[in-house]
Design a protein around this motif. Structure first.
Motif, PDB file in Angstrom:
ATOM      1  N   GLY A  46       0.785  -1.237   0.000  1.00 15.16           N
ATOM      2  CA  GLY A  46       0.000   0.000   0.000  1.00 15.16           C
ATOM      3  C   GLY A  46       0.814   1.282   0.000  1.00 15.16           C
ATOM      4  O   GLY A  46       0.239   2.371   0.011  1.00 15.16           O
ATOM      5  N   SER A 130      -6.238  -1.383   6.233  1.00 15.00           N
ATOM      6  CA  SER A 130      -5.706  -2.752   6.272  1.00 15.00           C
ATOM      7  C   SER A 130      -4.894  -3.105   5.021  1.00 15.00           C
ATOM      8  O   SER A 130      -4.166  -4.092   5.023  1.00 15.00           O
ATOM      9  N   GLY A 131      -5.000  -2.293   3.969  1.00 16.81           N
ATOM     10  CA  GLY A 131      -4.174  -2.536   2.779  1.00 16.81           C
ATOM     11  C   GLY A 131      -2.862  -1.771   2.814  1.00 16.81           C
ATOM     12  O   GLY A 131      -2.147  -1.704   1.817  1.00 16.81           O
ATOM     13  N   ASN A 132      -2.547  -1.159   3.954  1.00 19.82           N
ATOM     14  CA  ASN A 132      -1.305  -0.384   4.100  1.00 19.82           C
ATOM     15  C   ASN A 132      -0.504  -0.936   5.269  1.00 19.82           C
ATOM     16  O   ASN A 132      -0.978  -0.938   6.406  1.00 19.82           O
ATOM     17  N   LEU A 133       0.702  -1.383   4.980  1.00 22.55           N
ATOM     18  CA  LEU A 133       1.547  -1.942   6.041  1.00 22.55           C
ATOM     19  C   LEU A 133       2.441  -0.865   6.634  1.00 22.55           C
ATOM     20  O   LEU A 133       2.991  -0.035   5.919  1.00 22.55           O
TER      21      LEU A 133
ATOM     22  N   GLY B  96      -9.082  -9.352  -0.167  1.00 25.11           N
ATOM     23  CA  GLY B  96      -7.916  -8.482  -0.355  1.00 25.11           C
ATOM     24  C   GLY B  96      -7.892  -7.360   0.670  1.00 25.11           C
ATOM     25  O   GLY B  96      -8.133  -7.556   1.846  1.00 25.11           O
ATOM     26  N   GLY B  97      -7.580  -6.152   0.218  1.00 23.94           N
ATOM     27  CA  GLY B  97      -7.645  -4.949   1.045  1.00 23.94           C
ATOM     28  C   GLY B  97      -8.440  -3.915   0.273  1.00 23.94           C
ATOM     29  O   GLY B  97      -8.858  -4.176  -0.865  1.00 23.94           O
ATOM     30  N   PRO B  98      -8.637  -2.728   0.840  1.00 21.64           N
ATOM     31  CA  PRO B  98      -9.474  -1.729   0.164  1.00 21.64           C
ATOM     32  C   PRO B  98      -9.011  -1.416  -1.263  1.00 21.64           C
ATOM     33  O   PRO B  98      -9.832  -1.357  -2.183  1.00 21.64           O
ATOM     34  N   GLN B  99      -7.700  -1.225  -1.456  1.00 18.89           N
ATOM     35  CA  GLN B  99      -7.220  -0.849  -2.791  1.00 18.89           C
ATOM     36  C   GLN B  99      -7.454  -1.971  -3.796  1.00 18.89           C
ATOM     37  O   GLN B  99      -7.710  -1.715  -4.976  1.00 18.89           O
ATOM     38  N   VAL B 100      -7.342  -3.221  -3.330  1.00 24.72           N
ATOM     39  CA  VAL B 100      -7.572  -4.368  -4.217  1.00 24.72           C
ATOM     40  C   VAL B 100      -9.065  -4.475  -4.551  1.00 24.72           C
ATOM     41  O   VAL B 100      -9.440  -4.719  -5.701  1.00 24.72           O
ATOM     42  N   ARG B 158      -3.890 -13.733   8.024  1.00 24.73           N
ATOM     43  CA  ARG B 158      -4.410 -12.558   8.723  1.00 24.73           C
ATOM     44  C   ARG B 158      -5.714 -12.210   8.031  1.00 24.73           C
ATOM     45  O   ARG B 158      -6.070 -12.818   7.023  1.00 24.73           O
ATOM     46  N   ALA B 160      -6.785  -9.253   6.504  1.00 18.20           N
ATOM     47  CA  ALA B 160      -6.702  -8.510   5.249  1.00 18.20           C
ATOM     48  C   ALA B 160      -5.536  -9.013   4.405  1.00 18.20           C
ATOM     49  O   ALA B 160      -4.554  -9.525   4.943  1.00 18.20           O
ATOM     50  N   MET B 161      -5.639  -8.836   3.082  1.00 21.68           N
ATOM     51  CA  MET B 161      -4.530  -9.062   2.166  1.00 21.68           C
ATOM     52  C   MET B 161      -3.932 -10.459   2.260  1.00 21.68           C
ATOM     53  O   MET B 161      -2.761 -10.644   1.986  1.00 21.68           O
TER      54      MET B 161
END
Lengths: 157, 246
Positions: A46, A130-133, B96-100, B158, B160-161
């Motif tokens: 992310g 949650s898409g950003n580490l 996935g996650g939000p961007q996906v 986990r 997310a992702m």
């Protein structure tokens, strides 16, 4: 190579890109917008998050050629008249920046969240990020910063 | 960086280009461009992103039609997947996650050809119809007349992702029968025929769990072990059956 026209941070941009060029490489290398970071390069971390037509995407798995005719907002596009945006300032105030590599992506994801949900719960904030580490902060200060901005934006309305 | 990108504007053009070039279709790019990052793709890539006919979600009579290029975010935000299609709504909410989810599409998830594709598990349980033109997935249809209730759950490293270690969808159909599908526990997403038959004929949970163990073919991989998958599948079944109970 093909010519593309897009709007980057509210300014029209025309350039030539290779078909296989990723959006993150176009932003960083062709346009010099190095605020957007390239972390994993495979859509997992992310760090390269930007807004494409107002929607958060991983720019490392978007093609520059397909941004033709679209609008992109990067971290550089958030400041107004040389002043940091409220989310950028809140990240500093809450100590949500340590090494800083995830911060631009985190802030773009937070921006997308608050545009779409002005009153998020803590769980919604965590899901939105949650898409950003982040490998430094443990996330708590980041969640605090976003919650704080949401509250002050609601107050201002 | 070596591929040639094509940007057709109609389904017809896309299918013709694919036939002429032998290229790969690009939907949201969340799978194809990850592969491109690992090993540059040669040849031709045909982007479907400029084809309006492939987008959108809406009812035609009792049939919910989802264009193949509809993203997971668009599906969840439409509000049309609540109620009996909850299995697919849950996939749209958590995959996935939000961007996906903002980029990834339903058709792309099917075309990604993964045994752990979350949406495929939901679509199998929901007895979805997948429409194609040539070799291009154009839309997915779900019927109000078939499905009474459904639910989906996944287990990953986990939340997310993470690739599913196991995922499952259960649908209770309007005729009283059940459909159970499992992902990441066989070489493909699996329609659990025996398990579904046991549940449809009023069998006990223990009988259904036994049937499930006889059908799944889990293997140990980097995400999880065979033993773990065998242990978690009946738990998922129990949880999902409670969710779809009349």
């Amino acid at each position: 190579m093909r010519k593309i026209n897009c709007i980057v941070n509210s300014k029209p941009v025309s350039l030539e890109v290779e078909d296989g060029r990723t959006l993150v490489d176009m932003l960083r290398q062709d346009l010099g917008l190095t605020g957007t970071k390239k972390g994993c390069g495979t859509g997992d971390c992310g760090a390269c998050t930007v807004l494409l037509d107002g929607v958060s995407v991983n720019s490392c798995i978007c093609l520059a050629a397909l941004a033709d005719g679209h609008e992109i907002t990067t971290i550089e596009g958030l400041q107004k008249d040389g002043k940091l945006s409220d989310i950028q300032q809140a990240f500093i105030d809450h100590g949500a920046v340590q090494c800083g590599f995830c911060s631009p992506g985190m802030i773009m994801s937070a921006e997308y969240l608050l545009e779409n949900n002005p009153d998020p719960s803590d769980e919604e904030i965590r899901r939105a990020l949650s898409g950003n580490l982040c490998r430094c902060t443990g996330y708590q200060q980041i969640v605090d910063a976003v919650r704080d901005v949401a509250a002050s934006r609601r107050q201002a309305d | 960086m070596a591929f040639v990108l094509h940007t057709p504007e109609t389904i017809k053009q896309a299918v013709r280009l694919q036939r002429e070039t032998g290229g790969e279709y690009l939907a949201g790019g969340t799978v194809l461009l990850v592969r491109h990052a690992a090993k540059p793709i040669d040849g031709h890539v045909i982007s479907l992103q400029g084809i309006p006919e492939l987008k959108g979600i809406g009812y035609r009579g009792p049939v919910l039609r989802i264009g193949a290029l509809t993203t997971f975010t668009e599906m969840h935000k439409s509000g049309l997947l609540g109620g009996h299609f909850k299995a697919l709504d849950e996939v749209s909410r958590i995959m996935g996650g939000p961007q996906v989810r903002n980029r990834g599409t339903l058709g792309g998830n099917i075309g990604s050809n993964s045994s752990a594709a979350d949406a495929v598990t939901a679509l199998v349980a929901l007895d979805a119809v997948i429409r194609r033109e040539g070799n291009l997935i154009t839309c997915i249809e779900l019927s109000d007349e078939k499905v009474a209730a459904s639910a989906f759950a996944k287990v990953g490293r986990r939340n997310a992702m993470a690739v599913s270690v196991a995922n499952m969808a259960v649908a209770r159909m309007t005729d009283g029968s059940y459909r159970v599908a499992v992902g990441a526990c066989a070489p493909t997403v699996l329609f659990c025929q025996k398990t579904s038959a046991v549940l449809s004929s009023g069998g006990t949970f223990d009988e259904a769990a036994q049937a499930l163990q006889s059908e799944i073919q889990p293997r140990t991989d980097r995400w999880g072990t065979e033993e773990y998958r065998r242990a978690v599948c009946p738990n998922l079944l129990e949880r999902l059956l409670a969710e779809v109970a009349p």
